[in-house]
Structure formats: structure tokens, C-alpha cells
Design a protein around this motif. Sequence first.
Motif, PDB file in Angstrom:
ATOM      1  N   ASP A   1     -12.121  24.697  11.423  1.00 32.68           N
ATOM      2  CA  ASP A   1     -13.292  25.558  11.376  1.00 32.68           C
ATOM      3  C   ASP A   1     -14.221  25.163  10.220  1.00 32.68           C
ATOM      4  N   LEU A   2     -13.643  24.948   9.041  1.00 29.65           N
ATOM      5  CA  LEU A   2     -14.450  24.574   7.875  1.00 29.65           C
ATOM      6  C   LEU A   2     -15.050  23.177   8.025  1.00 29.65           C
ATOM      7  N   THR A   3     -14.331  22.286   8.705  1.00 29.19           N
ATOM      8  CA  THR A   3     -14.846  20.943   8.964  1.00 29.19           C
ATOM      9  C   THR A   3     -16.015  21.015   9.943  1.00 29.19           C
ATOM     10  N   ALA A   4     -15.851  21.800  11.005  1.00 25.71           N
ATOM     11  CA  ALA A   4     -16.916  21.947  12.008  1.00 25.71           C
ATOM     12  C   ALA A   4     -18.176  22.552  11.404  1.00 25.71           C
ATOM     13  N   SER A   5     -18.009  23.405  10.395  1.00 22.03           N
ATOM     14  CA  SER A   5     -19.174  24.021   9.748  1.00 22.03           C
ATOM     15  C   SER A   5     -19.769  23.123   8.666  1.00 22.03           C
ATOM     16  N   GLY A   6     -19.148  21.977   8.411  1.00 21.06           N
ATOM     17  CA  GLY A   6     -19.677  21.024   7.443  1.00 21.06           C
ATOM     18  C   GLY A   6     -19.350  21.335   5.993  1.00 21.06           C
TER      19      GLY A   6
ATOM     20  N   ALA B   1     -21.544  32.953   2.864  1.00 20.55           N
ATOM     21  CA  ALA B   1     -21.902  33.794   4.011  1.00 20.55           C
ATOM     22  C   ALA B   1     -20.759  33.902   5.017  1.00 20.55           C
ATOM     23  N   ARG B   2     -19.848  32.950   5.021  1.00 20.38           N
ATOM     24  CA  ARG B   2     -18.717  32.965   5.950  1.00 20.38           C
ATOM     25  C   ARG B   2     -17.549  33.806   5.440  1.00 20.38           C
ATOM     26  N   LEU B   3     -17.612  34.216   4.183  1.00 21.53           N
ATOM     27  CA  LEU B   3     -16.504  34.952   3.585  1.00 21.53           C
ATOM     28  C   LEU B   3     -16.616  36.440   3.885  1.00 21.53           C
TER      29      LEU B   3
ATOM     30  N   ILE C   1      -7.952  16.532   2.594  1.00 20.98           N
ATOM     31  CA  ILE C   1      -8.933  17.592   2.768  1.00 20.98           C
ATOM     32  C   ILE C   1      -9.636  17.809   1.436  1.00 20.98           C
ATOM     33  N   MET C   2     -10.983  17.861   1.481  1.00 19.14           N
ATOM     34  CA  MET C   2     -11.743  18.066   0.242  1.00 19.14           C
ATOM     35  C   MET C   2     -13.069  18.751   0.545  1.00 19.14           C
ATOM     36  N   PRO C   3     -13.597  19.468  -0.434  1.00 15.89           N
ATOM     37  CA  PRO C   3     -14.916  20.089  -0.243  1.00 15.89           C
ATOM     38  C   PRO C   3     -15.973  19.020   0.009  1.00 15.89           C
ATOM     39  N   ALA C   4     -16.928  19.319   0.865  1.00 14.82           N
ATOM     40  CA  ALA C   4     -17.994  18.367   1.184  1.00 14.82           C
ATOM     41  C   ALA C   4     -19.116  18.407   0.150  1.00 14.82           C
ATOM     42  N   PHE C   5     -19.071  19.381  -0.758  1.00 14.17           N
ATOM     43  CA  PHE C   5     -20.121  19.557  -1.761  1.00 14.17           C
ATOM     44  C   PHE C   5     -19.500  19.789  -3.132  1.00 14.17           C
ATOM     45  N   GLU C   6     -20.329  19.634  -4.147  1.00 13.59           N
ATOM     46  CA  GLU C   6     -19.894  19.978  -5.494  1.00 13.59           C
ATOM     47  C   GLU C   6     -19.683  21.487  -5.559  1.00 13.59           C
TER      48      GLU C   6
ATOM     49  N   VAL D   1      -8.287  29.733   2.589  1.00 15.73           N
ATOM     50  CA  VAL D   1      -8.314  28.270   2.476  1.00 15.73           C
ATOM     51  C   VAL D   1      -9.588  27.825   1.762  1.00 15.73           C
ATOM     52  N   PHE D   2     -10.721  28.413   2.144  1.00  9.71           N
ATOM     53  CA  PHE D   2     -11.984  28.067   1.485  1.00  9.71           C
ATOM     54  C   PHE D   2     -11.894  28.358  -0.012  1.00  9.71           C
TER      55      PHE D   2
END
Length: 185
Positions: A37-42, A70-72, A55-60, A2-3
Amino acid sequence: LVFLYLYYSAENSRTNLTQLSKAVCLSKATCTRAVNDLTASGLISVEESGNTKWIMPAFEKPEFLKKGYARLKSPVERLVYVKKIPTVPHIKGGIQALSDISMIGVKEQDGGIAVLKKECAKIIADDILSKQEFEDFGGYVLEAWSYDPAILAYHDRVDDISLLLSLEDNPNERIQMSLDEIREK
């Protein structure tokens, strides 16, 4: 998965759960767990508009990958040695894929056939080799992936980030130098 899907489709910027589920071939429940999970991690943000959650990335893009890398983990769950290339759906992975985008040389026995792990069950038992038989007599190396490598594929090979993750622990210095080229991109 998903990421990575959100990273690669960052130009489209936002998607909903139904679109995401169809695109990555996972159930809505599985996607919901990943999104939570990805939302909770910001790493991603969720906007509600009526009954739809966007749903969208929180960063560029570059920052999104930097914060989430690091989560991958490697998508390769195990290696399967076979006598011949299987008839199950597959694409280039491992060193075979790396040779397509770098100057690294490749031998026929080098790892590099990426398949969805459940496809390995369709391989005829007589075609499967032990690691010792493979080393003695040759054959092919299948990488049994935790997700379908074709979802993020680039032409006939795995995507760059999944390739990097799958080879990251390889001790070969030439392979690590080629992976450094991918990291720089």
C-alpha cells in the motif's frame, strides 16, 4: 504503524520484511500488505538484492511525514472507563502524555492510559464502568489502541505523532494549542 516505524527509524534508512515484522510485532503478511500500500502510494521504495527486499522511505524525513500524514488515523479505537489502573501492560497516552511535554494541566480522570486493544479483554468486568458512572464517581480512561503503543513509545509515554493523531479531534482549545507545539516540531 509501519509508516510511523519507518519514519522514526529513517536514520537506519532501510530494513527488510523480516526485520520490519519483528520490530512492529505484526505478521509478515500484514506487513506485506502495508508495504504494498505504501509503495503504491509512492511513500516508500523497495529495492531487491538477491532474495531480500529492502524497504525504505522514498523521501527525506520531513517530506516523508508531510506526504504521508493525510493517510494516518488515530490509533485509539475506543475508550474504556475503569475503576482502577489495570494490571495489563500500558503507558501514558492522551492528555496524560501531552502534559509531560507541554504546559497543559492534567487531572487524574483525564484520558491517558494507552493499551493494546486485545489487552482490554483481560480487564475484570467488575472494574469496567459506564461513561456515566465514570463521570459521576471518577476512575480512569483507557485508550484501546489498534497497535501496541509501546512499540513506538518514548520513555513511558506514546510517541509524538501517535499522540497528535489520538487528540487531533479534541475540541478543547488548550489541547489544540499544545498539539500545535508538537506539529511545529
